[in-house]
Design a protein around this motif. Structure first.
Motif, PDB file in Angstrom:
ATOM      1  N   PRO A 698      58.755  -2.610 -20.504  1.00 10.02           N
ATOM      2  CA  PRO A 698      57.308  -2.518 -20.227  1.00 10.02           C
ATOM      3  C   PRO A 698      56.471  -2.360 -21.486  1.00 10.02           C
ATOM      4  O   PRO A 698      55.314  -2.765 -21.525  1.00 10.02           O
ATOM      5  CB  PRO A 698      57.208  -1.281 -19.328  1.00 10.02           C
ATOM      6  N   GLY A 699      57.062  -1.802 -22.541  1.00 11.48           N
ATOM      7  CA  GLY A 699      56.308  -1.653 -23.779  1.00 11.48           C
ATOM      8  C   GLY A 699      55.943  -2.969 -24.409  1.00 11.48           C
ATOM      9  O   GLY A 699      54.985  -3.066 -25.173  1.00 11.48           O
ATOM     10  N   ARG A 700      56.712  -4.016 -24.071  1.00 13.02           N
ATOM     11  CA  ARG A 700      56.434  -5.338 -24.626  1.00 13.02           C
ATOM     12  C   ARG A 700      55.108  -5.869 -24.104  1.00 13.02           C
ATOM     13  O   ARG A 700      54.294  -6.420 -24.856  1.00 13.02           O
ATOM     14  CB  ARG A 700      57.572  -6.288 -24.257  1.00 13.02           C
ATOM     15  N   ARG A 701      54.850  -5.701 -22.800  1.00  7.04           N
ATOM     16  CA  ARG A 701      53.583  -6.164 -22.236  1.00  7.04           C
ATOM     17  C   ARG A 701      52.430  -5.284 -22.717  1.00  7.04           C
ATOM     18  O   ARG A 701      51.334  -5.760 -22.964  1.00  7.04           O
ATOM     19  CB  ARG A 701      53.634  -6.172 -20.710  1.00  7.04           C
ATOM     20  N   THR A 702      52.723  -3.988 -22.859  1.00  2.58           N
ATOM     21  CA  THR A 702      51.687  -3.092 -23.387  1.00  2.58           C
ATOM     22  C   THR A 702      51.252  -3.540 -24.772  1.00  2.58           C
ATOM     23  O   THR A 702      50.059  -3.557 -25.097  1.00  2.58           O
ATOM     24  CB  THR A 702      52.218  -1.655 -23.435  1.00  2.58           C
ATOM     25  N   ALA A 703      52.227  -3.939 -25.593  1.00  3.67           N
ATOM     26  CA  ALA A 703      51.905  -4.408 -26.946  1.00  3.67           C
ATOM     27  C   ALA A 703      51.119  -5.708 -26.898  1.00  3.67           C
ATOM     28  O   ALA A 703      50.168  -5.907 -27.664  1.00  3.67           O
ATOM     29  CB  ALA A 703      53.184  -4.584 -27.756  1.00  3.67           C
ATOM     30  N   ALA A 704      51.503  -6.605 -25.986  1.00  2.00           N
ATOM     31  CA  ALA A 704      50.823  -7.896 -25.900  1.00  2.00           C
ATOM     32  C   ALA A 704      49.376  -7.731 -25.478  1.00  2.00           C
ATOM     33  O   ALA A 704      48.487  -8.443 -25.947  1.00  2.00           O
ATOM     34  CB  ALA A 704      51.556  -8.816 -24.928  1.00  2.00           C
ATOM     35  N   LEU A 705      49.118  -6.778 -24.572  1.00  2.00           N
ATOM     36  CA  LEU A 705      47.783  -6.636 -23.992  1.00  2.00           C
ATOM     37  C   LEU A 705      46.985  -5.518 -24.634  1.00  2.00           C
ATOM     38  O   LEU A 705      45.899  -5.201 -24.158  1.00  2.00           O
ATOM     39  CB  LEU A 705      47.899  -6.385 -22.479  1.00  2.00           C
ATOM     40  N   ARG A 706      47.515  -4.916 -25.694  1.00  3.06           N
ATOM     41  CA  ARG A 706      46.812  -3.797 -26.326  1.00  3.06           C
ATOM     42  C   ARG A 706      45.432  -4.250 -26.807  1.00  3.06           C
ATOM     43  O   ARG A 706      45.279  -5.236 -27.504  1.00  3.06           O
ATOM     44  CB  ARG A 706      47.623  -3.262 -27.494  1.00  3.06           C
ATOM     45  N   GLY A 707      44.422  -3.516 -26.385  1.00  2.18           N
ATOM     46  CA  GLY A 707      43.059  -3.861 -26.758  1.00  2.18           C
ATOM     47  C   GLY A 707      42.411  -4.900 -25.879  1.00  2.18           C
ATOM     48  O   GLY A 707      41.242  -5.215 -26.035  1.00  2.18           O
ATOM     49  N   THR A 708      43.176  -5.459 -24.926  1.00  2.00           N
ATOM     50  CA  THR A 708      42.639  -6.437 -23.983  1.00  2.00           C
ATOM     51  C   THR A 708      42.320  -5.724 -22.685  1.00  2.00           C
ATOM     52  O   THR A 708      43.165  -4.998 -22.162  1.00  2.00           O
ATOM     53  CB  THR A 708      43.657  -7.560 -23.724  1.00  2.00           C
ATOM     54  N   PRO A 709      41.137  -5.885 -22.118  1.00  2.00           N
ATOM     55  CA  PRO A 709      40.739  -5.133 -20.925  1.00  2.00           C
ATOM     56  C   PRO A 709      41.631  -5.415 -19.729  1.00  2.00           C
ATOM     57  O   PRO A 709      42.357  -6.407 -19.670  1.00  2.00           O
ATOM     58  CB  PRO A 709      39.308  -5.626 -20.664  1.00  2.00           C
ATOM     59  N   THR A 740      56.413 -11.566 -20.684  1.00  2.00           N
ATOM     60  CA  THR A 740      57.012 -10.258 -20.922  1.00  2.00           C
ATOM     61  C   THR A 740      58.525 -10.289 -20.762  1.00  2.00           C
ATOM     62  O   THR A 740      59.235  -9.505 -21.399  1.00  2.00           O
ATOM     63  CB  THR A 740      56.401  -9.234 -19.945  1.00  2.00           C
ATOM     64  N   ILE A 741      59.060 -11.163 -19.912  1.00  2.00           N
ATOM     65  CA  ILE A 741      60.506 -11.215 -19.698  1.00  2.00           C
ATOM     66  C   ILE A 741      61.244 -11.807 -20.884  1.00  2.00           C
ATOM     67  O   ILE A 741      62.473 -11.784 -20.915  1.00  2.00           O
ATOM     68  CB  ILE A 741      60.845 -12.027 -18.429  1.00  2.00           C
ATOM     69  N   ALA A 742      60.507 -12.336 -21.869  1.00  2.00           N
ATOM     70  CA  ALA A 742      61.132 -12.952 -23.032  1.00  2.00           C
ATOM     71  C   ALA A 742      61.163 -11.971 -24.199  1.00  2.00           C
ATOM     72  O   ALA A 742      60.205 -11.244 -24.449  1.00  2.00           O
ATOM     73  CB  ALA A 742      60.384 -14.220 -23.446  1.00  2.00           C
ATOM     74  N   ARG A 743      62.281 -11.975 -24.902  1.00  2.00           N
ATOM     75  CA  ARG A 743      62.430 -11.106 -26.074  1.00  2.00           C
ATOM     76  C   ARG A 743      61.395 -11.466 -27.135  1.00  2.00           C
ATOM     77  O   ARG A 743      60.974 -10.615 -27.930  1.00  2.00           O
ATOM     78  CB  ARG A 743      63.844 -11.261 -26.645  1.00  2.00           C
ATOM     79  N   GLU A 744      60.941 -12.714 -27.140  1.00  2.00           N
ATOM     80  CA  GLU A 744      59.962 -13.156 -28.140  1.00  2.00           C
ATOM     81  C   GLU A 744      58.543 -12.687 -27.820  1.00  2.00           C
ATOM     82  O   GLU A 744      57.627 -12.892 -28.620  1.00  2.00           O
ATOM     83  CB  GLU A 744      59.990 -14.679 -28.234  1.00  2.00           C
ATOM     84  N   GLY A 745      58.321 -12.117 -26.640  1.00  2.00           N
ATOM     85  CA  GLY A 745      56.993 -11.634 -26.275  1.00  2.00           C
ATOM     86  C   GLY A 745      56.643 -10.362 -27.026  1.00  2.00           C
ATOM     87  O   GLY A 745      57.434  -9.821 -27.787  1.00  2.00           O
ATOM     88  N   GLY A 746      55.433  -9.865 -26.774  1.00  2.00           N
ATOM     89  CA  GLY A 746      55.010  -8.644 -27.447  1.00  2.00           C
ATOM     90  C   GLY A 746      53.669  -8.795 -28.106  1.00  2.00           C
ATOM     91  O   GLY A 746      52.793  -9.522 -27.620  1.00  2.00           O
ATOM     92  N   ASP A 747      53.501  -8.139 -29.250  1.00  2.00           N
ATOM     93  CA  ASP A 747      52.173  -8.075 -29.862  1.00  2.00           C
ATOM     94  C   ASP A 747      51.693  -9.395 -30.426  1.00  2.00           C
ATOM     95  O   ASP A 747      50.510  -9.561 -30.714  1.00  2.00           O
ATOM     96  CB  ASP A 747      52.129  -6.992 -30.949  1.00  2.00           C
TER      97      ASP A 747
END
Length: 826
Positions: A698-709, A740-747
């Motif tokens: 779940p931290g991966r999606r949090t990183a991807a969406l950080r700062g996005t409403p 998010t299900i991909a290891r390459e996802g994230g920030d």
């Protein structure tokens, strides 16, 4: 009646008035459009904030104002009233006039400050003096043209001692939709003669020359919660050891997330609250579908068991804390009560309620009533299974009663669309003629509609595959756009008609960073300054700049105004071009009822399943298709299709993997064009197309969406500066690639706002495929690979185009990697 901006008589009128040099090149001739299209939004601003009337005798002060016509029509007989004061010789004044054409993607104030306008001398003009006011007659003024009107006053021998704040005005014979910008203020003063150049060169309120800029993304704290009892009656006279279950449906009709939802569910005697158990189910209701109708249609809703919830007891009421509830989500909340040894003799009419921390937009549907009775044990199942007040969960949309709900799509009957493939063969035809030609007995009469090939980025001819006519729609939007930064064209569409928004960054109000908004977008969400995908007159992809957005209310008694046509085009992008062959136009989505009908995930899965049953995939080692598979229609000699429970809505034999052993996760471009576009553009920008399956982070999606409403963020139009009225609200979701299900996802993921239905359809379909890949063996697994999908496996997206006409493997750059073979005539 035509939806073009402009007037064929402009040039003739200019010649008659002697002001031909004030008119820029206007769009192609068209009859006038009633209402706001005949208005000219005139704006005026003083060049300087202060003017000096205490100069030495023999010198002069020049008062200058800027006049801008923000369109959409020509302003006829423009007049400026410019006041002056004592010590200024109104009888010896001289005057001058300059004009400049402002690029349509630049605000006039920015062009003035950048000093990058090409000014041309526009000659003199007639003027008269009355009551210390110079009345300037400027003739006609074309849309999107800026004038500099200057009047030079020699100083007299008189003296002046007082600052005089004055107001200049602009008017014309053409209606002005916004008179607030038709006046400008400046001060004539004798008291600051020695304050230096900075004081005297201070600019006036140039910003009021500007039209509204891009609207910010703003959170909407409004959730329309509704509740209804599953049954009208419950039994509290069952034998000891048995139990009765009270269930209620809770629906969030949006547009925002309902935070901290609470249901209060009353019970009565003979029901053991201390031994109660609770359960919760959840489903997503397709946009435009009434929840009660979806409940009554067995098999439409896909329920999933959700987590339990915390509950407490107070005064014969179970208080259920359900957490947050996303828009368009339906819950079934159930509390099971074992029977006690007590007795009850009276029917009890009780009321359950729902509430949240998010403000609501309705009041009549936040409570529901049911009866708990011990007196009807012998009345049979029909009595006990009578449904509760499901109709208050929602009603079919009526645009006149509720203009904020999803509405029909389509364009006015006279709107031109471009047909043909090559530049030489392209022409434009009224959308009504294109639509009604499909009913002609002459197959050759059906025009080839121009459509976009999204991979090769070229415009080609596409087959017309139907469409729809909607009547009695009284609300629409007139959008004025420019493809060349010089001329403009305007068209009227129903509010939820989709156009292609160029993905771009926009500042979230109060957010930490800008967010990406793009993809197929409803016209009701557009704003001045937005950029749309379109086609140039040369047949090339081009960006169209939105100049103006105007809500319009139409006369439903006029047959020409109460009909709208939405085409359905059989093409890879499901698109067609609204516009004219000599000027180009906008890319429009074929709709297909996505917004106003039941075409959301559950229905889409069922439709795709039925289509898949009629197709079969065969392996051809000599085919020109890069991956060696051919989709063709089933023949009578083919084995009957497999109808296993829970089977995927894919043609039988479609590969689970590509030739390198990577798992293929299929997306339907027709159902999820925004997800497909985001993935394509992310890969084109350098994101990997080959991904690693690695869920549970779940931290991966949090990183991807950080700062996005959050997904409750909606795009709204400002109330002022858009040609009248505020915009409607519509739900947007965040979509990220890599997922998010991909290891390459994230920030480093690309995050874009797309329509909620688009995002959720893709997410649920991909989940179904992964579940199938993990739950059953792949008989064609390459040597050395796992027969079931597992963590660490490589995968990629494959895009299925409309009607299974072709499959695109993301990252290969091929469009027609599979093709459909038509069925035999015999």
């Amino acid at each position: 009646m035509d939806d073009h901006a402009g007037d064929a008589a402009d040039g003739k009128r200019q010649e008659e008035t002697g002001q031909q040099d004030l008119l820029i090149r206007a769009p192609r001739s068209a009859p006038a459009v009633s209402g706001p299209a005949n208005a000219a939004d005139l704006r005026i601003a003083s060049k300087r904030a202060y003017y000096d009337n205490n100069l030495p005798f023999g010198q002069a002060e020049t008062i200058s104002v800027y006049v801008y016509n923000a369109g959409p029509a020509v302003a006829r007989a423009v007049t400026v009233e410019l006041p002056y004061t004592s010590s200024m010789n109104g009888e010896a004044l001289t005057k001058s006039l300059r004009r400049a054409q402002v690029p349509l993607d630049v605000q006039p104030s920015q062009a003035l400050k950048g000093n990058n306008l090409s000014w041309k001398d526009a000659g003199s003009f007639h003027s008269s003096v009355r009551d210390w006011i110079v009345e300037c007659s400027l003739g006609d003024l074309a849309p999107y043209t800026l004038l500099e009107v200057s009047v030079r006053f020699p100083m007299t021998h008189g003296e002046s001692y007082t600052d005089r704040p004055l107001t200049a005005t602009v008017s014309s014979q053409t209606p002005d939709p916004d008179l607030r910008t038709a006046s400008a203020h400046y001060v004539i003063t004798p008291n600051h003669h020695h304050d230096g150049p900075r004081y005297w060169q201070r600019e006036g309120a140039w910003e009021q020359l500007d039209t509204a800029g891009p609207a910010p993304l703003e959170p909407i704290d409004q959730a329309d919660l509704r509740i209804a009892s599953k049954r009208a009656r419950y039994n509290n006279d069952l034998p000891l050891g048995q139990a009765e279950t009270i269930s209620v449906y809770v629906y969030n009709a949006g547009p925002a997330v309902a935070r901290a939802v609470t249901v209060e569910l009353p019970y009565t005697s003979s029901m053991d609250w201390n031994a109660r158990t609770t359960s919760l189910r959840r489903t997503w209701v397709p946009l435009g579908v009434a929840p009660q109708e979806a409940l009554r249609a067995n098999g439409v809703l896909l329920w999933e068991d959700h987590r339990s919830f915390r509950s407490s007891v107070r005064d014969w009421t179970i208080e259920c804390s359900l957490g947050d509830l996303a828009p368009y989500t339906l819950l079934e909340v159930s509390v099971r009560f074992p029977m006690t040894r007590g007795k009850s003799y009276t029917d009890r009419r009780l009321t359950a309620t729902v509430s949240s921390r998010t403000p609501g937009s309705r009041s009549g549907a936040i409570s529901t009533q049911y009866t708990i009775t011990p007196n009807h044990d012998e009345d049979g199942p029909g009595y006990w299974q009578k449904e509760g007040a499901w109709d208050q969960l929602g009603e079919q949309w009526n645009p006149d009663e509720d203009p904020g709900r999803p509405s029909p799509t389509g364009w006015r009957l006279t709107t031109p669309v471009i047909t043909g493939q090559s530049r030489e063969s392209r022409t434009d035809t009224a959308i009504s003629d294109v639509y009604f030609s499909q009913t002609s007995a002459d197959a050759g009469a059906k025009p080839a509609v121009t459509s976009l090939d999204p991979v090769r980025r070229i415009f080609t001819a596409a087959q017309l595959d139907g469409g729809s006519v909607t009547r009695h729609v009284q609300h629409g939007y007139r959008i004025t756009v420019s493809l060349d930064r010089t001329t403009a064209q305007a068209y009227i569409a129903a509010p939820d008609t989709l156009v292609s928004l160029v993905p771009s960054q926009h500042q979230f109000a109060g957010g930490e960073r800008q967010v990406l908004v793009g993809g197929w977008f409803a016209v009701k969400h557009l704003w001045p300054g937005a950029r749309l995908n379109g086609m140039s007159a040369q047949g090339k992809p081009v960006e169209a700049y939105v100049v103006r957005v105007e809500p319009v209310r139409l006369d439903h008694t006029d047959p020409g105004e109460n009909q709208w046509v939405q085409l359905k085009v059989h093409s890879h992008s499901h698109s067609y071009v609204v516009g004219t062959a000599d000027r180009g136009g906008l890319l429009a989505h074929n709709g297909g009822g996505r917004k106003a009908g039941p075409a959301a995930l559950p229905v889409m899965l069922g439709t795709a399943q039925r289509a898949a049953q009629r197709l079969i995939a065969t392996h051809h080692t000599t085919t020109a298709a890069p991956h060696g598979y051919l989709l063709r229609a089933r023949r009578p000699t083919d084995p009957r299709p497999v109808r296993a429970a829970g089977s995927l809505p894919l043609p039988e034999g479609v590969p689970r993997r590509d030739e390198a052993g990577r798992w293929l996760l299929y997306l339907y471009e027709e159902a999820s064009p925004g997800v497909v576009q985001n993935a394509r553009e992310a890969v084109a920008a350098g994101s990997p197309w080959e991904l690693t399956y690695d869920p549970g982070h779940p931290g991966r999606r949090t990183a991807a969406l950080r700062g996005t409403p959050l997904q409750s963020v909606l795009l709204t139009l400002p109330a002022a500066g858009t040609g009248g009225g505020a915009g409607r609200h519509g739900q947007l979701d965040r979509d990220e690639y890599p997922p998010t299900i991909a290891r390459e996802g994230g920030d480093l993921a690309r995050v874009m706002y797309i329509e909620t239905e688009d995002n959720q359809s893709a997410g649920r379909l991909v989940g179904r495929q992964i579940q199938a890949y993990m739950g059953s063996d792949d008989p064609d697994a390459p040597p050395g690979t796992s027969v079931r999908m597992r963590r660490g496996d490589r995968f990629r997206y494959a895009v299925i185009h409309e009607g299974y006409s072709s499959v695109e493997y993301l990252g290969d750059g091929h469009l027609d990697e599979t093709a459909i073979e038509p069925p035999p005539r015999d």
